[in-house]
Design a protein around this motif. Structure first.
Motif, PDB file in Angstrom:
ATOM      1  N   GLU A  95      52.704  33.570  31.381  1.00 56.49           N
ATOM      2  CA  GLU A  95      53.881  33.052  32.068  1.00 56.49           C
ATOM      3  C   GLU A  95      53.532  31.837  32.916  1.00 56.49           C
ATOM      4  O   GLU A  95      52.462  31.761  33.520  1.00 56.49           O
ATOM      5  N   ALA A  96      54.412  30.860  32.940  1.00 52.41           N
ATOM      6  CA  ALA A  96      54.246  29.673  33.779  1.00 52.41           C
ATOM      7  C   ALA A  96      55.625  29.142  34.133  1.00 52.41           C
ATOM      8  O   ALA A  96      56.608  29.414  33.444  1.00 52.41           O
TER       9      ALA A  96
ATOM     10  N   LEU B 245      58.010  21.502  30.790  1.00 52.18           N
ATOM     11  CA  LEU B 245      59.412  21.254  31.123  1.00 52.18           C
ATOM     12  C   LEU B 245      60.125  22.611  31.130  1.00 52.18           C
ATOM     13  O   LEU B 245      59.713  23.503  31.854  1.00 52.18           O
ATOM     14  N   ASP B 246      61.162  22.793  30.347  1.00 54.24           N
ATOM     15  CA  ASP B 246      61.846  24.083  30.347  1.00 54.24           C
ATOM     16  C   ASP B 246      60.946  25.156  29.731  1.00 54.24           C
ATOM     17  O   ASP B 246      60.239  24.904  28.757  1.00 54.24           O
ATOM     18  N   VAL B 247      60.969  26.359  30.302  1.00 51.71           N
ATOM     19  CA  VAL B 247      60.196  27.500  29.809  1.00 51.71           C
ATOM     20  C   VAL B 247      61.159  28.652  29.574  1.00 51.71           C
ATOM     21  O   VAL B 247      61.957  28.996  30.451  1.00 51.71           O
ATOM     22  N   VAL B 248      61.090  29.268  28.395  1.00 50.26           N
ATOM     23  CA  VAL B 248      62.003  30.350  28.023  1.00 50.26           C
ATOM     24  C   VAL B 248      61.189  31.564  27.594  1.00 50.26           C
ATOM     25  O   VAL B 248      60.261  31.448  26.780  1.00 50.26           O
ATOM     26  N   LYS B 249      61.529  32.730  28.106  1.00 54.66           N
ATOM     27  CA  LYS B 249      60.870  33.985  27.716  1.00 54.66           C
ATOM     28  C   LYS B 249      61.554  34.557  26.485  1.00 54.66           C
ATOM     29  O   LYS B 249      62.777  34.694  26.457  1.00 54.66           O
ATOM     30  N   ILE B 250      60.760  34.872  25.460  1.00 59.67           N
ATOM     31  CA  ILE B 250      61.269  35.510  24.251  1.00 59.67           C
ATOM     32  C   ILE B 250      60.469  36.778  24.030  1.00 59.67           C
ATOM     33  O   ILE B 250      59.277  36.716  23.714  1.00 59.67           O
TER      34      ILE B 250
ATOM     35  N   SER C  66      56.687  36.898  24.896  1.00 56.24           N
ATOM     36  CA  SER C  66      56.017  35.598  24.871  1.00 56.24           C
ATOM     37  C   SER C  66      56.855  34.565  25.601  1.00 56.24           C
ATOM     38  O   SER C  66      57.995  34.827  25.995  1.00 56.24           O
ATOM     39  N   PHE C  67      56.278  33.382  25.758  1.00 51.99           N
ATOM     40  CA  PHE C  67      56.943  32.304  26.470  1.00 51.99           C
ATOM     41  C   PHE C  67      56.849  31.029  25.645  1.00 51.99           C
ATOM     42  O   PHE C  67      55.764  30.658  25.189  1.00 51.99           O
ATOM     43  N   GLU C  68      57.972  30.374  25.432  1.00 47.90           N
ATOM     44  CA  GLU C  68      57.990  29.084  24.755  1.00 47.90           C
ATOM     45  C   GLU C  68      58.382  28.013  25.756  1.00 47.90           C
ATOM     46  O   GLU C  68      59.128  28.276  26.708  1.00 47.90           O
ATOM     47  N   ALA C  69      57.890  26.819  25.528  1.00 50.75           N
ATOM     48  CA  ALA C  69      58.156  25.736  26.472  1.00 50.75           C
ATOM     49  C   ALA C  69      58.178  24.408  25.747  1.00 50.75           C
ATOM     50  O   ALA C  69      57.588  24.254  24.665  1.00 50.75           O
ATOM     51  N   LEU C  70      58.868  23.451  26.343  1.00 42.74           N
ATOM     52  CA  LEU C  70      58.666  22.058  25.988  1.00 42.74           C
ATOM     53  C   LEU C  70      57.597  21.524  26.919  1.00 42.74           C
ATOM     54  O   LEU C  70      57.616  21.793  28.124  1.00 42.74           O
TER      55      LEU C  70
ATOM     56  N   GLY D 220      42.305  29.492  31.677  1.00 46.31           N
ATOM     57  CA  GLY D 220      42.497  30.309  30.489  1.00 46.31           C
ATOM     58  C   GLY D 220      43.822  30.163  29.784  1.00 46.31           C
ATOM     59  O   GLY D 220      44.091  30.898  28.828  1.00 46.31           O
ATOM     60  N   MET D 221      44.671  29.251  30.203  1.00 43.33           N
ATOM     61  CA  MET D 221      45.945  29.047  29.516  1.00 43.33           C
ATOM     62  C   MET D 221      45.705  28.479  28.118  1.00 43.33           C
ATOM     63  O   MET D 221      44.952  27.526  27.942  1.00 43.33           O
TER      64      MET D 221
END
Length: 265
Positions: free
Chosen positions: A202-203, A220-225, A228-232, A254-255
C-alpha cells in the motif's frame, strides 16, 4: 483505500469565455462544440502543469471545468489575474459528489440544474450524483491522470501523456508554457513518462519513490483491487530502461512495481 475524490468545478462565463480559455489553456478550446468536453490543462510559464481538467462547453458563452486534482477556488483566484478587460466571469462552485454513471459516448456532456454528466465511453462521470469510486479503476487503466497536491506545478505535459489525451495542441496560438510544449515535442528532452503499475504494498497518492536519495518515480492515483494496489506512476525513463523485466524493485524499502502498461507523451 476508500478515498473519494470530490468534484471541484469552476465555471467560465461571458461573451469572451471561449477566447479567454483558448488563450490560457493548452487545448484547442475554439474547436470544442456545445454539448462536448475535452481534456485540457493550465500550464505555468515553464510548461509545468498547474491544473488538469475536463473542459465542458455548456453553451456558446459558458464553460465548466471539472478538475482532476487541485482546488477550484484556488484556480479561480489565480486565473482572475489574467482577465484584464475580457468579458468573462470566473466562479468556483461548491464541491460536490462525484460518481459513476452508465455507458455514454466519449466527450458527450449532459447537464441540468442538479447534475453534470461527462461521457467516458465505457461509463460516465456524474457530478452531483451518489459518491462512489467505481470509475477510478477504468480511468486509471486508461491512463487518465488524477493529480495529487504534491505534483501540481511540478510535472511537464509529456510526463502525463497529455498529447495522447489531446489536452495540449501543437497547432494553436500562444498560451502559457506553449514554447516548452513545442520544444519538448519537436526536439525531445522529456525524461519521465506515465505508466500503470501494480504495487507490492500500500502507498498513498503523491508518494515519491526513491533510490539512493534520488526520486525516480511519483505515484498519482492509487486504487485498491481486492488484495492488491494499482497506480498511475510517472517514472524516470532511465529507471525503466535499466530493468530486465517488468517487475522490479524501485525503492530501498522493498517496494516493487510491476508494469501493466506504458504510454508515450
Amino acid at each position: 483505500m476508500t478515498t473519494h475524490h470530490s468534484a471541484q468545478t469552476l465555471s467560465i462565463e461571458g461573451a469572451d469565455a471561449v477566447a479567454f480559455a483558448h488563450a490560457q489553456f493548452s487545448s484547442d478550446v475554439t474547436a470544442l462544440a456545445v454539448g462536448q468536453w475535452q481534456f485540457s490543462a493550465w500550464l505555468d510559464a515553464q510548461g509545468r502543469v498547474r491544473a488538469l481538467f475536463h473542459l465542458a462547453r455548456l453553451a456558446d458563452d459558458s464553460l465548466l471545468l471539472l478538475l482532476r486534482g487541485g482546488v477550484a477556488a484556488d484556480m479561480a483566484d489565480a486565473l482572475r489575474r489574467f482577465v484584464f478587460r475580457s468579458k468573462v466571469t470566473l466562479r468556483a462552485l461548491e464541491p460536490r459528489t462525484l460518481g459513476t454513471g452508465p455507458v455514454l459516448a466519449m466527450h458527450t456532456v449532459l447537464h441540468d440544474e442538479a447534475t453534470l454528466t461527462l461521457g467516458c465511453d465505457t461509463h460516465s462521470l456524474i457530478v452531483g450524483a451518489a459518491n462512489d469510486n467505481h470509475w477510478r479503476l477504468a480511468q486509471l487503466r486508461a491512463g487518465w491522470p488524477w493529480l495529487p497536491a504534491e505534483v501540481l506545478n511540478e510535472l511537464l505535459p509529456p510526463a502525463l501523456s497529455l498529447l495522447r489525451l489531446h489536452a495540449v495542441a501543437l497547432d494553436k496560438g500562444c498560451y502559457p508554457g506553449q514554447e516548452i510544449v513545442a520544444r519538448l515535442h519537436y526536439r525531445g528532452g522529456n525524461k519521465r513518462h506515465l505508466h500503470c503499475v501494480v504495487l507490492s504494498q500500500e502507498a498513498l497518492a503523491g508518494t515519491a519513490l526513491r533510490r539512493d536519495e534520488r526520486e525516480i518515480a511519483r505515484l498519482l492515483d492509487v486504487v485498491k483491487i481486492d488484495d492488491s494496489f494499482e497506480a498511475l506512476a510517472v517514472i524516470a525513463d532511465e529507471s525503466v530502461n535499466a530493468q530486465s523485466s517488468k517487475n522490479f524493485q524501485i525503492t530501498s524499502d522493498g517496494m516493487h512495481l510491476q508494469l501493466r502498461e506504458s504510454w508515450p507523451a
